[in-house]
Enzyme design. Structure first.
Site, PDB file in Angstrom:
ATOM      1  N   ARG A  69       0.795  -1.223   0.000  1.00  7.85           N
ATOM      2  CA  ARG A  69       0.000   0.000   0.000  1.00  7.85           C
ATOM      3  C   ARG A  69       0.831   1.277   0.000  1.00  7.85           C
ATOM      4  O   ARG A  69       0.275   2.374  -0.075  1.00  7.85           O
ATOM      5  CB  ARG A  69      -0.935   0.000   1.221  1.00  7.85           C
ATOM      6  CG  ARG A  69      -1.915  -1.163   1.210  1.00  7.85           C
ATOM      7  CD  ARG A  69      -2.598  -1.304   2.548  1.00  7.85           C
ATOM      8  NE  ARG A  69      -1.622  -1.676   3.588  1.00  7.85           N
ATOM      9  CZ  ARG A  69      -1.933  -1.850   4.877  1.00  7.85           C
ATOM     10  NH1 ARG A  69      -3.164  -1.689   5.285  1.00  7.85           N
ATOM     11  NH2 ARG A  69      -0.992  -2.188   5.749  1.00  7.85           N
ATOM     12  N   HIS A 121       4.962   4.081   7.978  1.00  7.81           N
ATOM     13  CA  HIS A 121       3.585   4.350   7.548  1.00  7.81           C
ATOM     14  C   HIS A 121       2.598   3.863   8.593  1.00  7.81           C
ATOM     15  O   HIS A 121       2.912   2.983   9.400  1.00  7.81           O
ATOM     16  CB  HIS A 121       3.295   3.709   6.186  1.00  7.81           C
ATOM     17  CG  HIS A 121       3.284   2.207   6.228  1.00  7.81           C
ATOM     18  ND1 HIS A 121       2.114   1.472   6.290  1.00  7.81           N
ATOM     19  CD2 HIS A 121       4.287   1.299   6.238  1.00  7.81           C
ATOM     20  CE1 HIS A 121       2.415   0.176   6.309  1.00  7.81           C
ATOM     21  NE2 HIS A 121       3.718   0.042   6.273  1.00  7.81           N
TER      22      HIS A 121
HETATM   23 ZN    ZN Z   1       4.807  -1.606   6.890  1.00  7.58          ZN
END
Ligand code: ZN
Length: 155
Positions: A69, A121
């Protein structure tokens, strides 16, 4: 005839691995996606690949997570050639990781990047896994690096 048989076998294999996947989201769609991307690039600039093949001089080394992602170019709105990238699970930088060290050395000493970014993230599965006491197999060795940092600095 052989193609039909292989198609069916591929679909079966894909469905066995993950019921959500279908043949349309398997590797054939990746190949088609790459052909479509090449066509799009050449429509925008017939010399695109000729120029790209001349070399790279990115100003940034991006060390990010392998999580599907968070692809570096997409999340930074940059083009091929603009960011030198290294990714691993949970964007870990370990002094004994020769892969990461080789990328870092090449980026700094050969490509002469101006910036090195270690980008985490939200919702990182690697970090979340490291903060549990569950066993995940081979990856536990990699997550040990995060567990150690957490253990030493959690107070
Ligand atoms: Zn990660």
């Amino acid at each position: 005839m052989n193609n039909t048989k292989n198609l069916n076998n591929d679909k079966q294999a894909v469905n066995t691995a993950d019921n959500k996947l279908t043949l349309s989201t398997g590797y054939r769609s990746l190949l088609k996606g790459n052909r479509d991307w090449v066509t799009k690039q050449l429509e925008g600039d017939p010399e695109y690949f000729t120029n790209l093949a001349k070399g790279q001089s990115p100003e940034v080394l991006w060390i990010g997570c392998s999580d599907s992602r968070v692809p570096a170019n997409e999340v930074t709105n940059t083009k091929p050639g603009e960011v030198f990238v290294h990714r691993n699970i949970a964007n870990v930088c370990v002094h004994s990781d020769m892969n990461m060290l080789s990328v870092l050395d090449y980026a700094v000493n050969v490509l002469k990047v101006k910036h090195v970014i270690v980008a985490g993230h939200y919702g990182c599965g690697g970090v979340a896994a490291a903060l549990t006491n569950k066993q995940f197999g081979l990856i536990d060795n990699w997550l040990r690096n995060i567990k150690d940092v957490y253990r030493l600095h959690s107070n």
